[in-house]
Each structure stands twice: as structure tokens, then as C-alpha cells.
Design an enzyme around this catalytic site. Structure first.
Site, short mmCIF file in Angstrom:
data_model
loop_
_atom_site.label_atom_id
_atom_site.label_comp_id
_atom_site.label_asym_id
_atom_site.label_seq_id
_atom_site.Cartn_x
_atom_site.Cartn_y
_atom_site.Cartn_z
N CYS A 1 -5.53 -2.80 2.89
CA CYS A 1 -5.24 -2.66 4.32
C CYS A 1 -6.47 -2.76 5.23
CB CYS A 1 -4.47 -1.37 4.56
SG CYS A 1 -3.49 -1.37 6.10
N GLU B 1 0.84 -1.20 0.00
CA GLU B 1 0.00 0.00 0.00
C GLU B 1 0.88 1.25 0.00
OE1 GLU B 1 -3.51 1.99 2.83
OE2 GLU B 1 -2.06 0.58 3.70
N LYS C 1 -9.74 2.65 -2.10
CA LYS C 1 -9.93 2.08 -0.76
C LYS C 1 -11.28 2.49 -0.17
CE LYS C 1 -7.33 1.77 3.64
NZ LYS C 1 -6.14 2.33 4.34
#
Length: 259
Positions: A144, A44, A110
Site C-alpha cells: 500500500c 492488504e 510494511k
């Protein structure tokens, strides 16, 4: 359709807020991959670390990092993926870029911004679930903090590979290990998680623990948890198909839709 997918996972330290130096470092790492692979996975925010100074670091979809990924994907004849800070229409996104060997791009923004670090105050949350078709494999990319929310990764698309890129800190790495394994088991899918190592500019420590888990939740990579390293793992689609048909767990999943 390609039965075997060779995936190179790169567990690396990152130079804080220095895209140029990170691109140089990853060029060297990618050059060290001598055998043919199908997919290369970076962490990431691999050009900056988990920085909230997006206004100074953001790039566009025609910027240096996108061009670099396209160039390296063509050279390696492999897809390359990882997330970067992208600005678009005045908003900042933690955007995973999936660059195909021919240079075309698909992306995922995300969904779950990390409120504990104030990511939600800087980055716009993505709204769309994405499944990427690559060499006959269905790949679901996530980032994540998304790992903590199983409904968002729920396997309704019959994907074969669940992919997480991360800057997941050492202090909570036991959750990372546990949830990667759980996501593989509950979705009857390969699950790949690529995390960074080292210290960032805020003195947070990262211990890697990147891993590749099979359909039954067995870890099949050979990376050392807290060190920089590259591992190449061959995934087998027949294993996914055979175990899903034999065990049938996905047929019994709850029926509901996301609003």
C-alpha cells in the site's frame, strides 16, 4: 526457469475485523478459480480490513490464517500472498505473507506505515527489502503506502515482478492508478496492484482499481474497477528480458545506495 507466470488477482470486499468470515469468503473465491495458476494475490490486511485494533486481531506465524494459507496453497498448487496483522516479540506488523505451494513461507513487513491513519502508532515498521525467488521469477512484494516512495521499490535486484497489496481509499485512487503505472515504467518490470472494494468499519470507501501493468506501463488485466472480481493474467518473462535489452533504460539508472 518458467517463462510464463499465471497470476490470479482477487479484488474483494472485506468483512470488518472478522478473520473467520473473511477466510470463509476467500475460500469460496479461491475454489472458484478452476484453471491452474501459479500465484494468487489477496489484498492488504485481507482478514480484518485496515484496522488499528491490532491487540485484538493480531495472529502469530502459527495461527489460523497462516495455517489456512498453507492449506489452500497446497490444495491449489499455487503460491498465495496477502498481508495480515502479525504479533511477534511484543510488536505488531502489517506483514505480507508469501506462502509457497509446499507450505513454506517468506514475508515482508510494511516499511512505510501510514501516518495519516495513525498506523505508525500501532505497527512497527519493517526494515528489510525482500525479493522472493519463485519459479525462476524474482518478485518484490510491497504494501500500500510503500507505493508513494519510489526509492524503496528501485529495481537494483533485477526483479521481474513488483507486487503491491493495498487498502487504498477511493478519495485518492487517481494517485494509486498513476503510481502503479509509473512504478512499472521506471523499473521496467511487471507491476501488480491488488486493492479492496467496499466500505470499512470507519466508513472509508474503497474502489478497487486493481491492475496489472506491463514493462511499458500498459494495463493488461480485465477487472472492473469498483466491483468484486477475479482476473487471471499471464505474465511473460521473455517480454521483460527483450525490452530491457532493447531499450537499456535500467543500465542508465543513478548509482546510490540506501542507508
Amino acid at each position: 526457469m518458467q517463462n510464463d507466470l499465471k497470476v490470479a488477482i482477487i479484488q474483494s470486499d472485506l468483512v470488518w475485523e472478522n478473520p473467520e468470515q473473511n477466510r470463509i469468503n476467500f475460500t469460496n473465491k479461491l475454489t472458484a478459480i478452476l484453471e491452474p495458476v501459479d500465484l494468487i494475490v489477496l489484498p492488504e490486511l485481507f482478514t480484518t480490513g485496515f484496522s488499528m485494533t491490532a491487540q485484538h486481531l493480531a495472529e502469530t506465524m502459527t495461527g489460523d490464517t497462516v495455517s489456512w494459507m498453507q492449506r489452500l496453497a497446497k490444495q491449489k498448487k499455487a503460491a498465495i500472498t496477502g498481508s495480515v496483522i502479525i504479533v511477534e516479540n511484543g510488536s505488531y506488523y502489517n506483514r505480507l505473507l508469501f506462502v509457497f505451494p509446499n507450505g513454506t513461507i517468506e514475508h515482508y513487513d510494511k516499511k512505510h506505515t501510514f501516518t495519516l491513519a495513525g498506523e505508525h502508532n500501532v505497527f512497527t515498521a519493517g526494515k528489510n527489502s525482500v525479493t522472493i525467488d519463485y519459479k525462476g521469477w524474482k518478485i518484490k512484494p510491497l504494501i500500500c503506502y510503500d507505493l508513494r516512495f519510489p526509492v524503496w521499490s528501485r529495481n537494483t535486484e533485477d526483479y521481474d515482478l513488483l507486487l503491491y497489496v493495498a487498502n487504498w481509499p477511493k478519495v485518492r485512487v487517481s494517485a494509486w492508478d498513476t503510481l502503479l503505472k509509473a512504478r512499472a515504467i521506471e523499473n521496467m518490470s511487471y507491476c501488480v496492484g491488488v486493492n479492496r472494494v467496499g466500505l470499512d468499519g470507519n466508513s472509508y470507501e474503497y474502489s478497487g482499481h486493481s491492475g496489472v501493468y506491463d514493462v511499458l506501463g500498459e494495463r493488461i488485466d480485465q477487472l472492473i474497477d469498483d466491483s468484486e472480481g477475479i482476473d487471471i493474467v499471464t505474465l511473460n518473462k521473455n517480454q521483460v528480458t527483450i525490452l530491457r535489452e532493447k531499450l537499456g533504460f535500467l543500465y542508465d539508472k543513478d548509482s546510490f545506495t540506501l542507508e
